[in-house]
Design a protein around this motif. Structure first.
Motif, PDB file in Angstrom:
ATOM      1  N   HIS A 197       0.945  -1.206   0.106  1.00 10.98           N
ATOM      2  CA  HIS A 197      -0.178  -0.082   0.110  1.00 10.98           C
ATOM      3  C   HIS A 197       1.069   1.266   0.026  1.00 10.98           C
ATOM      4  CE1 HIS A 197      -3.779  -2.165   0.865  1.00 10.98           C
ATOM      5  NE2 HIS A 197      -2.892  -3.210   1.861  1.00 10.98           N
ATOM      6  N   HIS A 273      -3.146   5.019  -2.510  1.00 14.16           N
ATOM      7  CA  HIS A 273      -4.034   5.754  -1.776  1.00 14.16           C
ATOM      8  C   HIS A 273      -3.908   7.115  -1.685  1.00 14.16           C
ATOM      9  CE1 HIS A 273      -5.273   1.610  -0.165  1.00 14.16           C
ATOM     10  NE2 HIS A 273      -4.443   1.409  -0.107  1.00 14.16           N
ATOM     11  N   TRP A 313      -5.243   0.929   9.157  1.00 16.71           N
ATOM     12  CA  TRP A 313      -4.651  -0.013   8.245  1.00 16.71           C
ATOM     13  C   TRP A 313      -3.925  -1.246   8.575  1.00 16.71           C
ATOM     14  CZ3 TRP A 313      -6.412   1.276   3.131  1.00 16.71           C
ATOM     15  CH2 TRP A 313      -6.995   2.704   3.105  1.00 16.71           C
TER      16      TRP A 313
END
Length: 457
Positions: A197, A273, A313
């Motif tokens: 991520h 993101h 997360w």
């Protein structure tokens, strides 16, 4: 009787090599019969971050080495590797042999990030990881891939962040065709990452990727690139940034293509993101177990403000790729906030604001770790222009003959390497690659003592 202007350059990366090239191509300063340059580096090899900062699956960027080799073949330029400034030689000692000294030492370590939990086990600096997978002699031989770390966070949206994400998402076998040494291949086989991520504090128009780097994320058949729609927004400041730079528009176009693309079901995924500001690394029993971000929103100028809404997360490792930071050089002033040697565009500036005679800076140690390699040429030209203009008034070296510096190193018992030694090591690594089972172009030698032995053989 006139002689050549003698210049010592500390740092053999692109900044130092470009400075040497410009110097030796300049008209001889008044009172001198040309210019001769010695380049020193603490690594046994030249080329700095081109060798130890560019990801191994980016051979096109490493092609720059061919141009740097042509510069280094100039008989007026000598290379002294495995010479550590501050330990093996100090500034006042260099000034005995050179009329001027240029510092081009770059930025080699991670910028600090003040965040709760950043020192937990499983939290890493990108520079340390890059040096490991690029086989730097001072990096550890093993990397601490947690066997349970299937989800990983990368903080930072520059090209280094993309490199780290891509290396973490690729399989070890995909990288076996590159120049990675055996210890890196064996280490990568222990990497359990499936989801990587990448977090951006701002929106898609503010990322620092280059279009080519971003497109290359999808070149691996084992990776899906997933751009998440949350935070994929533009304000007036974002539109201004897109209109102002063609490269930024290309980056946004690539991101939009990823956004619209359906995942293929590849075993590894890189998630991007936006508008997620990392605020805390979460831990349990001293180890990383998550990342907390604050959701941000664009404020109309291309900047963001916090919303007060947070998200956790579940990740098992965090890599910070928020920028490089230069080392404080012994005997020179240092701006700790900017991470540079204070300068006026070329001259190194003392604490009282006055230039230190005969001492100059170029590259990232001069302006900070910003810009691409091409910017280094114009940066070097500015510094060298000042040096050449100053040359007639510089205090001349006490021992300007080239052999004097060789004798100094020999007398100190320093096992330095030379350009001829690099050519031996270069040929050895190419031979290792050609004879490898996978017929690679090159296979790196990692251990410093082995590099020095081969170079001095």
């Amino acid at each position: 009787m006139t002689r050549k202007l003698r210049v010592g350059i500390v740092g053999a990366g692109p900044a130092g090599v470009y400075a040497a090239d410009i110097l030796t191509k300049s008209d001889a300063p008044e009172g001198f019969d040309g210019v001769a340059v010695d380049i020193l580096d603490r690594d046994p090899t030249p080329f700095g971050l081109i060798r130890y900062g560019v990801a191994p699956d980016h051979p096109r960027i490493k092609e720059i080495i061919k141009a740097l080799k042509r510069v280094m073949a100039n008989p007026d330029i000598r290379f002294f590797g495995n010479v550590n400034f501050g330990a093996d030689v100090k500034l006042e000692e260099l000034q005995q042999f050179y009329d001027a000294v240029v510092f081009a030492t770059g930025a080699r370590r991670d910028r600090d990030l003040q965040m709760p939990g950043i020192d937990l086990e499983g939290s890493f600096g990108a520079a340390d990881f890059v040096y490991w997978y690029d086989g730097h002699p001072d990096a550890p031989r093993e990397w601490d891939f947690q066997p349970h770390a299937e989800s990983i966070a990368v903080l930072g949206v520059g090209n280094v962040g993309l490199d780290v994400a891509r290396i973490l998402a690729k399989t070890a076998d995909e990288l076996l065709v590159t120049e990675i040494p055996d210890n890196v291949y064996e280490g990568l086989k222990n990497n359990a990452a499936k989801d990587v991520h990448v977090f951006a504090r701002r929106g898609p128009a503010q990322v620092k990727f280059t279009p080519m780097e971003l497109r290359e994320l999808s070149h691996s058949p084992t990776i899906d690139v997933i751009v998440h729609p949350e935070g994929f927004e533009f304000d007036e400041g974002s539109m201004d940034a897109i209109r102002a730079a063609k490269s930024q528009k290309l980056v946004v176009d690539v991101l939009q293509n990823y956004l619209a693309k359906e995942p293929s079901g590849a075993p590894h995924r890189i998630h991007i993101h936006f508008c997620q500001n990392p605020v805390e690394v979460l831990g349990e029993d001293g180890k990383v177990v998550g990342l907390r971000t604050e959701i941000t929103e664009l404020d109309g100028t291309g900047n963001v403000r916090g919303t007060g809404e947070f998200k956790d997360w579940p990740v098992q490792a965090v890599y910070r790729a928020i920028g490089y930071y230069s080392d404080n050089l012994p005997g020179l002033p240092f701006d700790a906030n900017a991470g540079v040697v204070p300068n006026d565009g070329g001259h190194v500036i003392d604490i009282d604001g006055s230039p230190i005679p005969g001492v100059y800076a170029t590259g990232w140690i001069k302006r900070g770790p910003v810009g691409l390699i091409g910017h280094t040429k114009s940066d070097a030209a500015e510094t060298i222009g000042m040096l050449v203009a100053d040359a007639p008034t510089l205090a001349q070296a006490e021992q300007p003959e080239p052999a004097a510096f060789d004798r100094y190193l020999d007398g100190r018992g320093i096992e330095y390497t030379t350009w001829e030694g690099w050519e031996k090591l270069d040929a050895h690594e190419l031979d290792l690659g050609a004879n490898d089972t996978h017929a690679r172009e090159r296979k790196k030698v990692v251990a410093r003592d082995e590099m020095v032995r081969i170079s001095r053989s």
